[in-house]
Design a protein around this motif. Structure first.
Motif, mmCIF file in Angstrom:
data_model
loop_
_atom_site.group_PDB
_atom_site.id
_atom_site.type_symbol
_atom_site.label_atom_id
_atom_site.label_comp_id
_atom_site.label_asym_id
_atom_site.label_seq_id
_atom_site.Cartn_x
_atom_site.Cartn_y
_atom_site.Cartn_z
ATOM 1 N N MET A 183 -1.641 1.958 -3.238
ATOM 2 C CA MET A 183 -0.278 2.062 -2.807
ATOM 3 C C MET A 183 -0.229 1.717 -1.329
ATOM 4 S SD MET A 183 2.342 5.205 -3.170
ATOM 5 C CE MET A 183 2.887 4.638 -4.753
ATOM 6 N N ALA A 184 0.834 1.014 -0.930
ATOM 7 C CA ALA A 184 0.952 0.572 0.460
ATOM 8 C C ALA A 184 2.407 0.588 0.902
ATOM 9 C CB ALA A 184 0.392 -0.832 0.611
ATOM 10 N N ILE A 185 2.590 0.733 2.203
ATOM 11 C CA ILE A 185 3.896 0.562 2.840
ATOM 12 C C ILE A 185 3.704 -0.506 3.900
ATOM 13 C CG2 ILE A 185 5.626 1.581 4.365
ATOM 14 C CD1 ILE A 185 5.164 4.242 3.053
ATOM 15 N N ASP A 186 4.556 -1.520 3.862
ATOM 16 C CA ASP A 186 4.548 -2.563 4.879
ATOM 17 C C ASP A 186 5.739 -2.354 5.805
ATOM 18 O OD1 ASP A 186 2.314 -4.142 4.097
ATOM 19 O OD2 ASP A 186 3.485 -4.886 2.411
ATOM 20 N N LEU A 187 5.474 -2.366 7.088
ATOM 21 C CA LEU A 187 6.517 -2.302 8.099
ATOM 22 C C LEU A 187 6.462 -3.622 8.854
ATOM 23 C CD1 LEU A 187 8.698 -0.755 9.680
ATOM 24 C CD2 LEU A 187 6.855 0.094 11.143
ATOM 25 N N ILE A 188 7.455 -4.458 8.623
ATOM 26 C CA ILE A 188 7.460 -5.788 9.210
ATOM 27 C C ILE A 188 8.516 -5.834 10.303
ATOM 28 C CG2 ILE A 188 7.793 -8.241 8.749
ATOM 29 C CD1 ILE A 188 6.994 -7.556 5.804
#
Length: 66
Positions: A1-6
């Motif tokens: 599981m991952a969260i990307d903050l772009i």
């Protein structure tokens, strides 16, 4: 599981162990979404996930380690 903050300057990725509680990760994503410029539809979906009930976990049955 991952969260990307772009952002305009960076792409930050938080990776979580497979045994992490999905509700907690969804809650973090929802908190981040409050300050992001994203479509309202996406923000509402993250808010719905955030307000899903999170069950309390029982304390570990194991004694202290030395």
């Amino acid at each position: 599981m991952a969260i990307d903050l772009i952002t305009r300057d960076d792409n930050i990725r938080w990776l979580f162990h497979t045994d992490v509680d999905t509700a907690h990760v969804d809650g973090l994503a929802a908190v981040l979404a409050e300050s992001m410029t994203i479509p309202d539809v996406e923000r509402e979906e993250l808010r719905r996930r955030r307000h899903a009930p999170i069950e309390a976990q029982a304390p570990s049955q194991e004694g202290p380690t030395t």
